[in-house]
Design a protein around this motif. Structure first.
Motif, PDB file in Angstrom:
ATOM      1  N   TYR A 290       0.843  -1.198   0.000  1.00 44.62           N
ATOM      2  CA  TYR A 290       0.000   0.000   0.000  1.00 44.62           C
ATOM      3  C   TYR A 290       0.874   1.241   0.000  1.00 44.62           C
ATOM      4  N   ASP A 291       0.536   2.196  -0.869  1.00 43.50           N
ATOM      5  CA  ASP A 291       1.243   3.471  -0.959  1.00 43.50           C
ATOM      6  C   ASP A 291       0.352   4.553  -0.344  1.00 43.50           C
ATOM      7  N   ALA A 292       0.678   4.949   0.872  1.00 41.47           N
ATOM      8  CA  ALA A 292      -0.158   5.922   1.586  1.00 41.47           C
ATOM      9  C   ALA A 292      -0.147   7.288   0.902  1.00 41.47           C
ATOM     10  N   ALA A 293       0.923   7.609   0.174  1.00 40.92           N
ATOM     11  CA  ALA A 293       1.013   8.920  -0.472  1.00 40.92           C
ATOM     12  C   ALA A 293      -0.001   9.061  -1.596  1.00 40.92           C
ATOM     13  N   THR A 294      -0.330   7.963  -2.267  1.00 43.63           N
ATOM     14  CA  THR A 294      -1.270   8.022  -3.389  1.00 43.63           C
ATOM     15  C   THR A 294      -2.606   7.363  -3.074  1.00 43.63           C
ATOM     16  N   GLY A 295      -2.680   6.640  -1.947  1.00 42.66           N
ATOM     17  CA  GLY A 295      -3.905   5.922  -1.607  1.00 42.66           C
ATOM     18  C   GLY A 295      -4.138   4.719  -2.497  1.00 42.66           C
ATOM     19  N   GLN A 296      -3.063   4.133  -3.016  1.00 39.13           N
ATOM     20  CA  GLN A 296      -3.206   3.014  -3.933  1.00 39.13           C
ATOM     21  C   GLN A 296      -2.661   1.725  -3.337  1.00 39.13           C
ATOM     22  N   LEU A 297      -3.403   0.654  -3.560  1.00 44.87           N
ATOM     23  CA  LEU A 297      -3.063  -0.680  -3.073  1.00 44.87           C
ATOM     24  C   LEU A 297      -2.718  -1.555  -4.272  1.00 44.87           C
ATOM     25  N   TYR A 298      -1.626  -2.309  -4.144  1.00 43.19           N
ATOM     26  CA  TYR A 298      -1.152  -3.152  -5.234  1.00 43.19           C
ATOM     27  C   TYR A 298      -1.159  -4.615  -4.802  1.00 43.19           C
ATOM     28  N   THR A 299      -1.532  -5.500  -5.720  1.00 50.16           N
ATOM     29  CA  THR A 299      -1.390  -6.935  -5.484  1.00 50.16           C
ATOM     30  C   THR A 299      -0.607  -7.528  -6.654  1.00 50.16           C
ATOM     31  N   PHE A 300       0.089  -8.635  -6.374  1.00 48.78           N
ATOM     32  CA  PHE A 300       0.922  -9.261  -7.394  1.00 48.78           C
ATOM     33  C   PHE A 300       1.008 -10.752  -7.103  1.00 48.78           C
ATOM     34  N   CYS A 309       4.332 -15.019 -15.088  1.00 48.38           N
ATOM     35  CA  CYS A 309       2.891 -15.237 -15.279  1.00 48.38           C
ATOM     36  C   CYS A 309       2.199 -15.010 -13.942  1.00 48.38           C
ATOM     37  N   GLY A 310       0.884 -14.786 -14.017  1.00 51.90           N
ATOM     38  CA  GLY A 310       0.106 -14.506 -12.812  1.00 51.90           C
ATOM     39  C   GLY A 310      -0.807 -13.329 -13.042  1.00 51.90           C
ATOM     40  N   SER A 311      -1.124 -12.622 -11.972  1.00 53.17           N
ATOM     41  CA  SER A 311      -2.012 -11.458 -12.084  1.00 53.17           C
ATOM     42  C   SER A 311      -1.485 -10.322 -11.217  1.00 53.17           C
ATOM     43  N   ALA A 312      -1.767  -9.102 -11.642  1.00 54.64           N
ATOM     44  CA  ALA A 312      -1.360  -7.910 -10.896  1.00 54.64           C
ATOM     45  C   ALA A 312      -2.500  -6.903 -10.947  1.00 54.64           C
ATOM     46  N   SER A 313      -2.729  -6.215  -9.832  1.00 50.81           N
ATOM     47  CA  SER A 313      -3.828  -5.247  -9.802  1.00 50.81           C
ATOM     48  C   SER A 313      -3.426  -4.006  -9.021  1.00 50.81           C
ATOM     49  N   ARG A 314      -4.148  -2.920  -9.300  1.00 53.27           N
ATOM     50  CA  ARG A 314      -3.931  -1.641  -8.609  1.00 53.27           C
ATOM     51  C   ARG A 314      -5.293  -1.084  -8.236  1.00 53.27           C
ATOM     52  N   TRP A 315      -5.446  -0.630  -6.975  1.00 53.58           N
ATOM     53  CA  TRP A 315      -6.724  -0.173  -6.448  1.00 53.58           C
ATOM     54  C   TRP A 315      -6.571   1.210  -5.827  1.00 53.58           C
ATOM     55  N   GLN A 316      -7.624   2.046  -5.968  1.00 54.22           N
ATOM     56  CA  GLN A 316      -7.624   3.398  -5.419  1.00 54.22           C
ATOM     57  C   GLN A 316      -8.580   3.481  -4.229  1.00 54.22           C
ATOM     58  N   PHE A 317      -8.096   3.981  -3.107  1.00 50.94           N
ATOM     59  CA  PHE A 317      -8.952   4.155  -1.925  1.00 50.94           C
ATOM     60  C   PHE A 317      -9.792   5.412  -2.093  1.00 50.94           C
ATOM     61  N   GLY A 319     -11.986   6.564   0.376  1.00 55.00           N
ATOM     62  CA  GLY A 319     -12.436   7.014   1.689  1.00 55.00           C
ATOM     63  C   GLY A 319     -13.256   5.969   2.409  1.00 55.00           C
ATOM     64  N   ASN A 320     -13.780   4.994   1.654  1.00 54.63           N
ATOM     65  CA  ASN A 320     -14.580   3.943   2.259  1.00 54.63           C
ATOM     66  C   ASN A 320     -14.173   2.550   1.792  1.00 54.63           C
ATOM     67  N   SER A 321     -13.774   2.441   0.525  1.00 58.24           N
ATOM     68  CA  SER A 321     -13.398   1.145  -0.033  1.00 58.24           C
ATOM     69  C   SER A 321     -12.346   1.346  -1.116  1.00 58.24           C
ATOM     70  N   PHE A 322     -11.878   0.232  -1.677  1.00 58.72           N
ATOM     71  CA  PHE A 322     -10.892   0.295  -2.748  1.00 58.72           C
ATOM     72  C   PHE A 322     -11.573   0.013  -4.082  1.00 58.72           C
ATOM     73  N   VAL A 323     -11.298   0.888  -5.060  1.00 60.52           N
ATOM     74  CA  VAL A 323     -11.892   0.808  -6.399  1.00 60.52           C
ATOM     75  C   VAL A 323     -10.806   0.357  -7.374  1.00 60.52           C
ATOM     76  N   LEU A 324     -11.145  -0.607  -8.226  1.00 60.49           N
ATOM     77  CA  LEU A 324     -10.149  -1.138  -9.149  1.00 60.49           C
ATOM     78  C   LEU A 324      -9.715  -0.087 -10.168  1.00 60.49           C
ATOM     79  N   ALA A 325      -8.396   0.112 -10.262  1.00 59.54           N
ATOM     80  CA  ALA A 325      -7.835   1.041 -11.239  1.00 59.54           C
ATOM     81  C   ALA A 325      -7.285   0.303 -12.446  1.00 59.54           C
ATOM     82  N   GLU A 326      -6.637  -0.845 -12.199  1.00 62.86           N
ATOM     83  CA  GLU A 326      -6.022  -1.593 -13.299  1.00 62.86           C
ATOM     84  C   GLU A 326      -5.861  -3.051 -12.898  1.00 62.86           C
ATOM     85  N   TYR A 327      -6.051  -3.933 -13.874  1.00 67.53           N
ATOM     86  CA  TYR A 327      -5.856  -5.372 -13.643  1.00 67.53           C
ATOM     87  C   TYR A 327      -5.184  -5.951 -14.875  1.00 67.53           C
TER      88      TYR A 327
END
Length: 357
Positions: A290-300, A309-317, A319-327
């Motif tokens: 999690y990057d607190a400066a941007t409010g973005q959560l990453y999974t890999f 191979c696999g999956s990677a995602s980026r989510w934007q907080f 204020g209440n939940s995380f919204v998918l930015a990229e998958y």
């Protein structure tokens, strides 16, 4: 009356020639095709671990920006020995001498975004079985499945029976295609929260290690790793490792008040579509950061230790939940490209950057 009939014809066309915005990743014999929610599609031959790969990509709409490239050597193999591609390609065991006037030509890389050049090259190879190198017979591009993959690409982008189609071409004008689907806009980034104090960090890590509800965790509390980051000025994000494999760590996430008495709420990640390999919309937090400066959560999530191979995602907080930015997802483990270049299945439009304190 004539105007009414024309309107009906236009409406009929719009119904038939629509862009499918559902993300997909499919294999056709020796080719894989991926399209994201903006109907941007990319196809390539698989597996790529023989060192030679052809990639064909295209955007939806009139401004399609097509790209065809042939590469010998990958990020994993590095530069490979051998002569120039332009002089050493075989098509079904015969010398291939394409017109490279509108191509970028490098020793082991050929690429063109010229629509006519792409059409000409596809005409050369469409009914063939393989491309390979004169100096390395194992470096082979099987063309089985390429036609089916490109036909699906045409279908997804609403090009079938039109002049812009690569496979099933028709009389519809080249500009007569559906527009690119709109991608969702991300929520505005929140102001960067105040950093956690030493006391806050110590108390929250202790809470995450011993007292937060982690009944579903298989790891012993003594082996769990807990990380804590500021979500807002009053809330923090706790990541607690619960399962551990050779190269993947699965976390549980909690939103916790920064002051005692701590109140925790479990956080889950729900995808807006069903990925091809997971078959469900709930996404595990694998190797989460999690990057607190941007409010973005990453999974890999790695499919294997090499990370090809696999999956990677980026989510934007928000204020209440995380919204998918990229998958992004790569289901073929063939040592071709790293996560930075995996094909995307979901993209979004950023609105703003966080305000600085």
């Amino acid at each position: 009356m004539l105007h009414w009939i024309k309107s009906l014809l236009v409406l009929s066309f719009l119904f038939v020639a629509s862009v499918r915005a559902d993300p997909l990743q499919k294999s056709f014999s020796d080719w894989q095709m991926t399209c994201n929610n903006a109907a941007f599609c990319v196809a390539r031959n698989i597996p790529g671990d023989n060192g030679l790969v052809m990639t064909i990509s295209r955007h939806a709409g009139v401004n399609d920006r097509p790209l065809l490239r042939i590469d010998y050597g990958s990020a994993y193999s590095g530069e490979l020995p051998g002569g120039d591609l332009k002089d050493n390609l075989l098509i079904d065991q015969r010398r291939l001498k394409p017109d490279l006037k509108h191509w970028t030509v490098e020793p082991h890389h050929l690429a063109t975004s010229n629509a006519i050049a792409i059409d000409e090259f596809l005409d050369l190879v469409m009914e063939a079985k393989s491309l390979q190198l004169t100096f390395d017979p194992k470096a082979l591009i099987s063309l089985r499945g390429m036609k089916a993959a490109l036909l699906l690409m045409d279908d997804v982008q609403g090009r079938v029976n039109g002049m812009s189609a690569w496979i099933k071409r028709g009389d519809r004008a080249i500009w007569d295609v559906p527009p690119q689907p709109k991608v969702p806009a991300l929520p505005e980034a929140l102001p960067q929260p105040a950093a956690l104090t030493r006391e806050e960090t110590s108390g929250l890590i202790d809470y995450g290690t011993w007292r937060v509800n982690t009944d579903s965790c298989s790891l012993d509390p003594m082996r769990r790793e807990v990380s804590v980051s500021p979500l807002t000025d009053t809330k923090a994000l706790l990541l607690v490792s619960c399962e551990m494999g050779a190269y993947n760590v699965i976390d549980l996430a909690f939103e916790v008040t920064r002051e005692q008495p701590y109140v925790a709420r479990g956080i889950s990640l729900t995808l807006p579509f069903t990925p091809p390999t997971i078959n469900e919309r709930q996404l595990e937090l694998i190797n989460a950061e999690y990057d607190a400066a941007t409010g973005q959560l990453y999974t890999f999530g790695k499919g294997r230790g090499l990370g090809d191979c696999g999956s990677a995602s980026r989510w934007q907080f928000d204020g209440n939940s995380f919204v998918l930015a990229e998958y992004a997802e790569e289901s073929t483990c063939d040592a071709w490209h790293s996560s930075d270049d995996w094909p995307t299945l979901w993209v979004s439009q950023s609105r703003s950057t966080p305000q600085q304190r």
